[in-house]
Design an enzyme around this catalytic site. Structure first.
Site, PDB file in Angstrom:
ATOM      1  N   ASP A 198       0.821  -1.208   0.000  1.00  0.00           N
ATOM      2  CA  ASP A 198       0.000   0.000   0.000  1.00  0.00           C
ATOM      3  C   ASP A 198       0.860   1.266   0.000  1.00  0.00           C
ATOM      4  O   ASP A 198       1.801   1.373   0.799  1.00  0.00           O
ATOM      5  CB  ASP A 198      -0.852  -0.035   1.283  1.00  0.00           C
ATOM      6  CG  ASP A 198      -1.971   0.977   1.277  1.00  0.00           C
ATOM      7  OD1 ASP A 198      -2.869   0.853   0.430  1.00  0.00           O
ATOM      8  OD2 ASP A 198      -1.946   1.893   2.127  1.00  0.00           O
ATOM      9  N   HIS A 326     -10.394  -1.500  -5.598  1.00  0.00           N
ATOM     10  CA  HIS A 326     -11.315  -1.033  -4.555  1.00  0.00           C
ATOM     11  C   HIS A 326     -11.288   0.488  -4.372  1.00  0.00           C
ATOM     12  O   HIS A 326     -12.068   1.010  -3.575  1.00  0.00           O
ATOM     13  CB  HIS A 326     -10.964  -1.718  -3.239  1.00  0.00           C
ATOM     14  CG  HIS A 326      -9.627  -1.289  -2.731  1.00  0.00           C
ATOM     15  ND1 HIS A 326      -8.442  -1.699  -3.316  1.00  0.00           N
ATOM     16  CD2 HIS A 326      -9.278  -0.442  -1.735  1.00  0.00           C
ATOM     17  CE1 HIS A 326      -7.433  -1.132  -2.689  1.00  0.00           C
ATOM     18  NE2 HIS A 326      -7.909  -0.365  -1.721  1.00  0.00           N
ATOM     19  N   ASP A 327     -10.395   1.174  -5.068  1.00  0.00           N
ATOM     20  CA  ASP A 327     -10.330   2.640  -4.974  1.00  0.00           C
ATOM     21  C   ASP A 327     -10.885   3.333  -6.212  1.00  0.00           C
ATOM     22  O   ASP A 327     -10.868   4.561  -6.296  1.00  0.00           O
ATOM     23  CB  ASP A 327      -8.872   3.101  -4.816  1.00  0.00           C
ATOM     24  CG  ASP A 327      -8.265   2.687  -3.487  1.00  0.00           C
ATOM     25  OD1 ASP A 327      -9.014   2.617  -2.492  1.00  0.00           O
ATOM     26  OD2 ASP A 327      -7.044   2.454  -3.448  1.00  0.00           O
TER      27      ASP A 327
END
Ligand code: GLC
Ligand code: CA
Length: 555
Positions: A198, A326-327
């Site tokens: 991340d 997911h973003d």
């Protein structure tokens, strides 16, 4: 790069929205285990699990309060071990999300730091004295507001590039790095097959925190916090100490990455990461209000980005390919047509991405052509970035509320976070309880159960695409060349390996577009139409064909 990565296809699972097994409305590990056969059937090799660690879920698990435990919402460590074992049984690999640019403010390190703002643990974070009674710098956080939060009862502030509940870890502190490496080893010893890292490009900061160029109310942190002074040194250290000791893979989420920086992170001779996610193609419409916009996709620009990355990394590093995660909003809603041509355009997008050079990442539900959420009310949204942005833009920057709702419908991360649509039963078969975020209303038409049965479904088309990568060496190793760069309608490219050429043509519009037709010797390898179109590409048509190199221009 481990050789099992070569022709692998990834699938990202966002655990809270994948499959609930106990009716609490939140997806969980047991739910994932129950769907491994579905993924195997689709052809998936590697699963990337979004964070499943203990977390207060301020940022949906990207705020970790204990790196050594599983969130109760998701299950237990025994269930995680079971998931690993069940994946291994099916020859599938599990890659974890590694979120170490920041942790949760509930993590014991941060709690200890707060208790003694001049002590050992304060140096695990950026505890910095204010300037002239103000924050140390003018940076805007990615989730709105200042990046600096006052440490109670102290003249210091702490840095958080994301929410204030996500304090940034100080990577210049050797103890922090040692702790992170120990933790990584612990998961690798368990048998996980790698990490998606991340915002790893943000771990090293300019320690002077100079003010950034002011845009709106705050300054831009990027030049001082992205690809900072020691980022490559730290990743090489991590590689030496941890990664190189295991047969694993890594992909870095490298916010703000340029091609030149990517060559450093993922260059084959660099000993840092196997590949990185770049974001230029999903940031094309960004402008005055940052990511919030409703601009249509500019195909010429989109192709420029892919050309740059595909051709630019040739022989140097490996691309990570994605339309969504997911973003990001749903691929078909953003780059295709989620109404009349939903199935056709979802398949076209699949062809376009999966036949490029690099490793494709499918985001859960993309293989069904799932669409944006279509939420009408702010209260339907769960994502703090979306909710904060609404308040900031509407209340402080005079964006009309209606306009902002349009932006949210187009761009919000929650578009991708609605529950996976398994069948046409209540809540799409995701849960027997009340889902934590609303199910998309279209689940009766769009769901896995119906698509598995239908040979012409998006799902079965994705199966073919994945199979193609597994079977055709040219898809994996062929060189890449962009064609028809100026076309505003067609995305075309070719791959060459030895004496074979693979040509890929994708119509990104709902119109008929004239083209030269296929060469005589062309052998179609995949297409989303049942009949040949002659000298037109039909709406959202995609066709990929092989042809001998020397006869490629022989009509
Ligand atoms: C990454 C994640 C995103 C998260 C952010 C902060 O960009 O993908 O979901 O909000 O990092 O951890
Ligand atoms: Ca559950």
């Amino acid at each position: 790069m481990p050789n099992w990565l070569n022709d692998a296809v990834f699938y990202e699972i966002y655990p809270q929205s994948f499959q609930d097994s106990n009716g609490d409305g939140i997806g969980d590990l047991r739910g994932i285990i129950s769907r491994l056969d579905y993924l195997k059937e689709l052809g998936i090799d590697i699963v990337w699990l979004s964070p499943i660690y203990k977390s207060p879920f301020v940022d949906q698990g990207y705020d970790i309060s204990d790196y050594y435990n599983i969130a109760e919402e998701f299950g237990t460590m025994e269930e995680f071990d079971e998931l690993l074992a069940e994946a291994k049984k099916r020859d599938m690999y599990i890659v974890m999300d590694l979120v170490v640019n920041h942790c949760s403010d509930q993590h014991e390190w941060f709690q200890k730091a707060l208790a003694d703002p001049d002590g050992e643990y304060a140096d695990y974070f950026y505890f910095v004295k204010g300037k002239d009674g103000k924050a140390p710098s003018n940076y805007r956080s990615y989730f709105g507001g200042s990046t600096w939060e006052k440490v109670p009862d102290s003249d210091k502030y702490y840095l958080h590039m994301f929410a204030k509940e996500q304090p940034d870890l100080n990577w210049d502190n050797t103890d922090v790095r040692t702790q992170v490496y120990d933790m990584m080893r612990w998961w690798l010893e368990k048998g996980v097959d790698g990490f998606r890292m991340d915002v790893i490009s943000l771990i090293s900061k300019n320690p002077d925190f100079p003010d950034g160029e002011v845009k709106g109310l705050y300054g831009d942190l990027t030049p001082y916090c992205a690809h900072g002074p020691h980022v490559h040194e730290y990743l090489q250290e991590m590689n030496r100490e941890v990664l190189s000791k295991y047969d694993i893979m890594t992909v870095g989420e490298t916010a703000c990455v340029t091609l030149e920086e990517a060559k450093k992170y993922a260059g084959e001779d660099r000993n840092e990461l196997n590949m990185v996610f770049q974001f230029e193609h999903v940031e094309l419409g960004s402008g005055k209000y940052g990511k919030w916009n409703d601009a249509p996709v500019d195909l010429v620009q989109l192709k420029k980005v892919f050309k740059k990355w595909e051709e630019g990394l040739e022989g140097i590093g490996w691309n990570a390919l994605f339309w969504g995660n997911h973003d990001q909003p749903r691929a078909v809603s953003r780059f295709g047509d989620d109404r009349e041509y939903r199935e056709c355009s979802a398949k076209m997008l699949g062809v376009c991405l999966h036949l490029m050079k690099g490793t494709p990442y499918i985001y859960q539900g993309e293989e069904l052509g799932m669409t944006n959420a279509g939420f009408e009310n702010l209260s339907d949204y769960r994502d703090l970035e979306s909710i904060n942005a609404y308040h900031e833009l509407v209340e402080e920057q005079d964006v009309p509320a209606e306009q902002m709702m349009t932006y949210l419908k187009k761009i919000s991360r929650d578009n991708a976070r609605t529950p996976m649509q398994w069948n046409d039963e209540e809540n799409a078969g995701f849960t027997t309880g009340t889902p934590w975020i609303a199910v998309n209303k279209n689940y009766k038409e769009i769901n896995a159960k119906a698509q598995i049965k239908d040979p012409d479904s998006v799902y079965n088309f994705y199966r073919k695409l994945i199979q193609l990568r597994h079977e055709e060496e040219i898809v994996v190793h062929g060189s890449f060349e962009m064609l028809s760069e100026d076309s505003e309608q067609i995305f075309a490219y070719q791959r060459v390996l030895d004496d074979t050429k693979l040509v890929v043509l994708c119509n990104f519009t709902p119109n008929h577009v004239a083209f030269d037709g296929l060469p005589k010797k062309a052998k179609i390898v995949i297409t989303n139409y049942k009949t040949e179109g002659g000298s037109f590409l039909r709406p959202y048509e995609a066709v990929a064909y092989k042809v001998p190199v020397e006869e490629a221009s022989d009509k």
